[in-house]
Every structure is written in C-alpha cells, then in structure tokens.
Enzyme design. Structure first.
Site, PDB file in Angstrom:
ATOM      1  CG  LEU A 387      37.312  33.686  39.653  1.00 41.35           C
ATOM      2  CD1 LEU A 387      37.819  32.346  39.178  1.00 41.35           C
ATOM      3  CD2 LEU A 387      36.881  34.527  38.470  1.00 41.35           C
ATOM      4  CD  GLU A 389      37.819  37.758  43.623  1.00 37.42           C
ATOM      5  OE1 GLU A 389      36.622  37.410  43.485  1.00 37.42           O
ATOM      6  OE2 GLU A 389      38.651  37.670  42.703  1.00 37.42           O
ATOM      7  CG  PHE A 412      45.363  41.882  38.685  1.00 37.55           C
ATOM      8  CD1 PHE A 412      46.379  42.646  38.108  1.00 37.55           C
ATOM      9  CD2 PHE A 412      45.160  40.590  38.225  1.00 37.55           C
ATOM     10  CE1 PHE A 412      47.165  42.122  37.086  1.00 37.55           C
ATOM     11  CE2 PHE A 412      45.944  40.066  37.205  1.00 37.55           C
ATOM     12  CZ  PHE A 412      46.949  40.832  36.632  1.00 37.55           C
ATOM     13  CB  ALA A 413      45.231  45.900  44.081  1.00 38.10           C
ATOM     14  CG  PHE A 415      40.232  41.230  40.550  1.00 34.96           C
ATOM     15  CD1 PHE A 415      39.559  42.038  39.638  1.00 34.96           C
ATOM     16  CD2 PHE A 415      41.243  40.412  40.072  1.00 34.96           C
ATOM     17  CE1 PHE A 415      39.872  42.027  38.287  1.00 34.96           C
ATOM     18  CE2 PHE A 415      41.565  40.389  38.725  1.00 34.96           C
ATOM     19  CZ  PHE A 415      40.886  41.198  37.828  1.00 34.96           C
ATOM     20  CG  HIS A 456      43.924  43.598  34.862  1.00 36.32           C
ATOM     21  ND1 HIS A 456      42.750  43.704  34.166  1.00 36.32           N
ATOM     22  CD2 HIS A 456      44.007  42.308  35.264  1.00 36.32           C
ATOM     23  CE1 HIS A 456      42.154  42.518  34.131  1.00 36.32           C
ATOM     24  NE2 HIS A 456      42.892  41.656  34.798  1.00 36.32           N
TER      25      HIS A 456
END
Ligand SMILES: Cc1ncc(C[n+]2csc(CCOP(=O)(O)OP(=O)(O)O)c2C)c(N)n1
Length: 650
Positions: A387, A389, A412-413, A415, A456
């Site tokens: 995790l 990004e 998900f966008a 993030f 989300h």
C-alpha cells in the site's frame, strides 16, 4: 559558485560545501550508465558525470541552452544521456524513481544498481518510507544514500527524528544499512563500491548514512545563525577536500606543485567555460515551443527496446494496430471486458509493459480486471504492490527512464490522493522540464451510484485536468473502454484513465476483436439533434441517452467528450452550433468542475451561436454521501430534468 552568485552571474543555488566527498565518491564508484537521483547539494554528481561546465552555467543562468531550456532552476534538471534524473523540490519522491529503475535492471537481468540521495530532513517524509519499503519487498538493487548534515533547512536532527541513527530506519524495513564518515572521500568511494557489489549479487537494497556537515546556509540568503559557531570550527578540520589533498600528499601521489597546477588549470577551465556560457544567445520566449514541449511526441520511442530485443519477449503474436471506426462491429461485451481485453492485448503487444497495483496478481484486482493475468504473464509483469501509492507512481516513472511502459491500477480513484504529488509534479512536468517522457498509465476506478460513500466514489478527474502534462481519458462505452486504454498504453505520456465502476457490469456493447486505438483527444457524437445539446462524459452519457429515450418528443444532440485533456474543441464547437442551447452534464461537483471550463470556452468562442445561457448540471457541492437516497439527491442526474426544461423553455 559563491563568487558568481555574488556577481549575479548565476541564480540562487544550494551549496554542498563541506559535503563534496559524498557526491563525488558516489558518482565515481558507479558505472556511467547507472542512474543517479541527486538532490540540491549534489553538484559533484553533475560534474562527476562530466557535464560541460559551460552548459551547467547556462542552466543556472536560465538560458535556453542549459539543460532545461530555461524552465528549471538550480539543480532541478536531469539528462538521460548522463543517467541523471532531475529532482523535484519535494525531495522524497525521487527515492521511488530509483526503485523503478532498479526494477527495470532486475527485470532485464542487468548487473546494475540505481542510487537515490536524501538529506536527514527528507527521511521524515512519507515518500522515504514508501520507497524503502517497496525496495525491500521487491528485492531491488538500489542504494539509498543519506547525507546527514545535522540540519534540515534550520531544524536540527533532534527535532526531526527520535531514532539513534538513520541507518536504524532501514533495519525497520528489513534492509541492511551502514553509517560512515561522509567527509572521507575514499571511505565513501569504497563503501559504495562494496555495497554496489552486494546489491547486484544479492539483489537487495542497501542504505548508507553519510555523516557530514553543511558549511554554509541552506542557500546563501538564509544564513547560518541557528548553527553553534563551534560546529563550524570542528567540521572545518574535517573538510573533505582538504583531507583528501593531505592524504594524496602524505602518500606521495601528488606533490604541492602538482596540486597548485591542478588548481590553476581548473581555474582556467572554469573561466573559459564561463566565457562560453556568457556568449549564449538571450532567451526569447516562443509560445508555440513552450506549449508543444509539454508532451512527448507520439512517435518518441528513443529509449524503448524493440519488441524482439526485449528479455520478456517470448515470440508473442503481434496484431497490426488499427484506428477504430464506428462501422466496425464486434461481439457484445461488458464495459469491464473492454478494459480487460485492452490490457490483455497490450500485454501481448508490449513485452515491456508492466502492470502494478494492489491485489492485482493472484486475486485479480478489486474488480477482477486482471484475473488470470498472473498465470499467463507471470509475477514479474503482473505485480502486487504494497500500500504505497506514491512510491508505485514513482517506480512507474523509474521504469519509464529505462524504456519500460507501465500501467498502475489505483484500487479506487480516491486513493490517487496519496500518490497525487508524484502524478502532478513528477509525471506531469518531467517532459516540459527536461525532455524525459513518463510512459505511464494510471487506471482510475471512479464514480458513485453504488452507495460507497465519500472515499470510494469521488469524481476527481478535474484535479488532473488542471495539470498540464497529463492526459485524461474517460470512456463511456465498452468499445471506447478498450480503444482508449490501448491508445493510453501506446501513448508515451502519462495518461489517467478513468473507468466508471457503475458501468463495469451494467453496460454492454459491441467490441471489435482487433487490436485498435480510439484516438485520444477526439469526442464522439452519440446522437444528433436540433433542440438542445448535452455535452457530457462517463456515466453522464448514459444519463443523457436515457433521458432522450424517455423524452422522444425532444431532439437532443449528445456529445461524449471521451477525453477531458486535451479537449476536442472542434467537436464542442460543432455541438454548440447544432442547437444553440447547451447543457453541460457531469457527475463531478459543480464548482471547479470541467463544465465550468467548457462553459467559459463556449462563451468566448461560440457566443454568436447561443440562443440561451450555457447551463451546467453537476452534482451537489458536498462530499459524496453513503446513504442511497442521499447519494441520489447528490447526483447531477436527479436535477437533469429540471435543467433540460430550463433550457428548452428559455
Ligand atoms: C515537501 C517539502 N517540504 C518542504 C520543503 C522545503 N525545504 C527545502 S530543503 C529543506 C530542508 C531539507 O533538509 P534535508 O533533507 O536535511 O537536506 P539538506 O538541505 O540539509 O541537504 C526544506 C524544509 C521542500 N522542498 N519540500
């Protein structure tokens, strides 16, 4: 440098006086084709790679003939020819780029390392932790060099971290580390040489903490009042250049006269190079050139391996690329299948394409789009990520430096927020800044309608449309989902690919089986009409189509933008002229949404066609709520009828 700064002959720059042994030692210990990610104190990296001083001076003068055409200051530039990656001011993000380069070496089976620098202050950044973690988990041959000079800008290390030594931070990630005397050139050189062998032979990262001291202010204007004077006396005695000079005399490698000669020759060299820099032509802005350098040209494949040269090449079948025409038919497929097919064909087409994302390997991704890929293409090319990004976006850029393409799946966008800096500052700006492309696609599962709440279901495309250097695509049909993703992967620029989650399994349509592109930057006329025009994208296209179906007495012109950056202004103009009454429709919230930008463009360029004010129907200016009734109320769709009527009745 100090003299030239005072004379106004170069601009603000950051001194590495007192720390020279680190840049010089590191650079000399590496092969010349191993990438370095230097920071603001690392002049010795640039000179160590034999960059001509004249061109460096032109860089610091903001001259067009410098390394960034006058677009970047001080050390914020790179040169692929010298395997030096230009820093961004944010410091920490550079570390993950080294991860990506090291991953490329690992995938190609090359005996090489990459090296990234950090200051002691920079080790507090989240990016530092993410980069170390990814390097450790992926067993990457990367060397992290920390220059611990005791201070951030003015903040001493005891206000920066609580561990005893920065080498301890590496141990927390399961990485070997060592603390060395950073003011001893030979110690730096020998350590890097040895660590380089270790990283290559063991395929592991390593951290080196170099103890040193900054003999001047952060930059000249900020002074050194916060530093106790006795520290300068102490470290003056350990000056790395003097120490090395003394060593060379003691060991009779050089004599006093030889040293004097070297100094005299260097002075002449500097003067001569400065004179050359002084003759550079004065920069005259050329707007066309400024705009056209934001993106790499589509034909740029300079550092790409040819398919057959590539180590991952296994004789896969290559289909000829076609541009999709709407007369083409194909079997009915769901939106999600269009995405999957594009990825699958692209993996066959580009042996240098790497997929990265959380849970995308055995699990197949949160939306099962890469299900089966790891079995077919292997763990090296279909990579589960921690995790992290920000580090993964950075690693994607590093892969690009070494000629790879990559696709990162944001789970998900929403993030993307934690990878935002890398996207908007590193990926987006790199080509304009120093001519390096970022061959990266980020898939963004986006949008609401399923009661998933504020984190989300956001529509965050506008964050990126406002950033020059990115491309933003947003398909609404299965055939475009496939064609736009193929085009995005073929494009050498960073492309954000928005895929609406609510469309994944609810929308079907014909998808040609061929390997084809839907051209980026071209809108699609969904329906022609005379009464009003709806300009929209993504889920909005289906809202508009539904509305038209349920109101057949209206003749509605519907334009699907498909690409939000760059916008298809010609198609927008035609759509406005067709009816003179325009409604911009999007799921994103109103204020600062793309509708506002397009409305402004229409007002400026199509005023004479208009028979009514341009209206915007967008979602409420609130975060997107969880409760389905609240979410429905939030959505632009709940106000579509009201807006259409306002427009019709104007
Ligand atoms: C994300 C971010 N925050 C703040 C700054 C402002 N800034 C620039 S350099 C610096 C200090 C960096 O200290 P360190 O990492 O120890 O490196 P040094 O300058 O001592 O070599 C700060 C706070 C920045 N450039 N980026």
């Amino acid at each position: 440098m100090l003299i030239l700064l005072r004379q106004g002959k170069i601009s603000k720059w950051f001194s590495g006086i007192g720390q020279e042994a680190i840049s010089v030692g590191v650079t000399q210990a590496l092969q010349s084709d191993e990438w370095i990610m230097p920071l603001h104190r690392n002049l010795g990296v640039f000179t160590g790679r034999n960059m001509p001083l004249s061109k460096l001076f032109m860089q610091w003068q903001g001259n067009k003939e410098g390394y960034s055409k006058g677009r970047e200051r001080s050390f914020h530039f790179g040169s692929a020819a010298h395997h030096i990656c230009g820093m961004i001011s944010h410091l920490g993000p550079q570390l993950a780029i080294a991860d990506g380069v090291a991953l490329a070496h690992k995938l190609k089976g090359e005996q090489k390392v990459s090296v990234a620098f950090s200051g002691d202050g920079g080790t507090s950044e989240g990016d530092f932790h993410e980069a170390l973690n990814v390097a450790a988990v992926w067993d990457l041959p990367v060397i992290f060099v920390i220059e611990n000079n005791g201070y951030g800008l003015s903040t001493p290390v005891n206000e920066q971290f609580r561990c005893f030594s920065l080498a301890d931070k590496a141990r927390g990630y399961g990485m070997e580390a060592v603390r060395i005397d950073g003011n001893n050139l030979l110690e730096v050189y020998e350590t890097i040489k040895g660590v380089r062998e270790y990283c290559i032979n063991n395929q592991k990262p390593y951290l080196i903490e170099c103890m040193t001291f900054r003999m001047r202010g952060h930059e000249e204007a900020s002074g050194v009042k916060y530093v106790p004077p006795e520290l300068f006396e102490l470290w003056e005695k350990k000056d790395p250049v003097k120490r090395y000079e003394e060593y060379l005399i003691e060991t009779a490698v050089l004599s006093d006269t030889a040293i004097e000669q070297i100094k005299a020759d260097t002075k002449v060299y500097i003067e001569r190079e400065l004179q050359i820099a002084g003759q550079a032509t004065i920069l005259t802005p050329d707007t066309n050139e400024e705009l056209s350098d934001v993106y790499a040209k589509l034909s740029v494949v300079s550092n790409q391996l040819s398919v057959e040269q590539h180590p991952n090449y296994a004789g896969t079948h290559h289909s000829p690329l076609t541009t999709h025409s709407y007369s083409t038919k194909g079997p009915e497929k769901r939106f999600v299948d269009g995405i999957k097919e594009a990825l699958h064909q692209s993996m066959q087409q580009h042996p240098n394409l790497i997929l990265m994302g959380q849970d995308i390997a055995e699990y197949g991704g949160a939306f099962k789009i890469t299900e089966g890929f790891v079995e077919e293409f292997g763990k090296q090319r279909v990579r589960n990520t921690p995790l992290c990004e920000s580090a993964i976006v950075g690693a994607a850029l590093g892969l690009s430096l070494e000629g790879y393409k990559s696709m990162m799946e944001m789970q998900f966008a929403d993030f993307a927020a934690v990878g935002f800096n890398q996207i908007i500052n590193n990926l987006a700006k790199i080509h304009y800044r120093w001519g390096q492309n970022a061959d990266v696609v980020i898939r963004m599962p986006t949008g609401g309608g399923v009661g998933a709440g504020p984190f989300h279901s956001q529509s965050n495309e506008a964050w990126f449309v406002h950033t020059p250097g990115l491309k933003v695509v947003y398909p609404s049909t299965p055939e475009d989902a496939k064609g736009l993703l193929i085009a995005a992967i073929n494009d050498p620029n960073p492309v954000l690919y928005f895929e609406h989650k609510a469309l994944y399994r609810s929308i079907s349509g014909p998808v040609p089986e061929a390997y084809y592109e839907t051209e980026i930057g071209k809108a699609r006329i969904v329906d022609e009409g005379d009464d009003i025009t709806i300009i929209t994208y993504g889920a909005g296209v289906h809202w508009a189509m539904d509305y038209a179906k349920n109101h057949r007495y209206l003749s509605i012109y519907i334009l699907d933008l498909r690409t939000l950056l760059p916008l298809d202004y010609a198609a927008i103009g035609t759509a406005v002229a067709a009816t003179g009454k325009v409604l911009l429709l999007h799921e994103d919230t109103l204020l600062g949404g793309i509708g506002g930008e397009i409305a402004a463009w229409i007002a400026e360029n199509c005023f004479s066609y208009l028979d009514a004010p341009v209206l915007r129907c967008a979602s409420l200016d609130t975060p997107i709520p969880f409760n389905l009734e609240l979410e429905k109320n939030f959505m632009a769709y709940s106000r579509l009828d009201e807006y259409v009527k306002r427009l019709i009745n104007y």
